[in-house]
Design a protein around this motif. Structure first.
Motif, PDB file in Angstrom:
ATOM      1  N   PRO A 167      35.249  39.268  70.684  1.00 10.23           N
ATOM      2  CA  PRO A 167      34.736  39.462  72.048  1.00 10.23           C
ATOM      3  C   PRO A 167      34.360  40.924  72.282  1.00 10.23           C
ATOM      4  O   PRO A 167      34.961  41.828  71.706  1.00 10.23           O
ATOM      5  N   ARG A 212      29.978  39.536  75.703  1.00 11.88           N
ATOM      6  CA  ARG A 212      31.193  39.166  76.444  1.00 11.88           C
ATOM      7  C   ARG A 212      31.357  37.657  76.557  1.00 11.88           C
ATOM      8  O   ARG A 212      32.465  37.163  76.709  1.00 11.88           O
ATOM      9  N   TRP A 229      30.978  35.007  72.237  1.00 11.40           N
ATOM     10  CA  TRP A 229      32.075  34.651  71.315  1.00 11.40           C
ATOM     11  C   TRP A 229      32.710  33.328  71.722  1.00 11.40           C
ATOM     12  O   TRP A 229      33.176  32.583  70.873  1.00 11.40           O
TER      13      TRP A 229
END
Ligand SMILES: Cc1cc2nc3c(=O)[nH]c(=O)nc-3n(C[C@H](O)[C@H](O)[C@H](O)COP(=O)(O)O)c2cc1C
Length: 248
Positions: A32, A177, A180
């Protein structure tokens, strides 16, 4: 005949289906991205006063009155108090849970891929320029120290209201952000997230006696260049100009 193109393909390839929520290649893990963006060397950092939320507003009346406004009193300035409430409405922090900072607007998976920038033309007590808003610190990082509203209006396909407004919100998405977790479907969610934020700003502007107009028509890479973002990992997705409206 339905026009064939990336739109239909996008819709199809970002659908969830009950038998295959994960697509081929989804099993490799992606780390992330950082949840908060900070600039190493901003021109300046401007701390914002706490928003005064005791002023009150009637939600039903605001919903009834809200309209896109495109004509503004160019010679007047917005107050810092109004700007503070607008920013808080956009992405103000309302609760912390571990590293997650819950905000005024919902976000898919509480991943908050949207970043808020401002092009300021005329706000009392704040120099004209381009700023990045940090919800975690409730402050503004100054990225450019002159008025770029005319450049921005040109980038918004020449829409004069963007040059006339006291300020314009610019929202970007940091894809890493969301990607993932949501993979290609992240490309749907960033726009939904931005829509929620934009609507909060529309309603807050109306509550302040201001006018706003959402802007989806712009030369993406011109605005990306103004902000200094790459247009791939971080890209402009939506704007809203806000100003003191001329009624009638
Ligand atoms: C995604 C989106 C993009 C928009 N882009 C523009 C735009 O580039 N220029 C503009 O003048 N209005 C734009 N608008 C405002 C719409 O034209 C407006 O919302 C619509 O005419 C309905 O009017 P109302 O907002 O007053 O209810 C946009 C609205 C949305 C939701």
């Amino acid at each position: 005949m339905i026009e064939q193109g990336i739109g239909a393909k996008f819709q199809e390839e970002t659908k969830y289906d009950p038998y295959r929520v994960r697509k081929p290649g989804d099993s490799e893990s992606i780390p992330p991205a950082e949840p908060f963006k900070n600039y190493e060397n901003p021109v300046a950092v401007f701390s914002l006063p706490d928003p005064d939320l005791s002023v009150g507003a009637n939600l039903w009346e605001i919903l009834r009155k809200r309209r896109s406004r495109r004509r503004f009193h160019t010679e007047r300035s917005l107050s810092l108090e109004s700007l503070t409430r607008l920013l808080w409405a956009a992405q103000g922090a309302t609760q912390r849970y571990g590293r997650t900072l819950f905000r005024t607007a919902p976000s898919a998976g509480a991943l908050y891929p949207v970043e808020t920038y401002l092009s300021v033309r005329s706000v009392a007590g704040l120099a004209p320029g381009v700023y990045h808003f940090r919800p975690q610190a409730f402050d503004l990082e100054q990225l450019r120290d002159r008025d770029h509203s005319i450049d921005l209006a040109r980038a918004a396909l020449g829409q004069a209201m963007v040059a006339d407004a006291q300020l314009t919100f610019i929202w970007t998405a940091l894809l890493g952000r969301s990607r993932w977790k949501y993979r290609q479907r992240a490309y749907r969610y960033i726009y939904l997230d931005a829509g929620h934020i934009g609507q909060n700003v529309c309603l807050a502007a109306e509550a302040e006696g201001l006018g706003s107009c959402m802007v989806g028509a712009f030369f993406d890479d011109h605005i990306n260049a103004l902000l200094g973002v790459d247009g791939t990992e971080e890209t402009t997705i939506y704007l809203s100009c806000v100003g003191i409206p001329v009624h009638g």
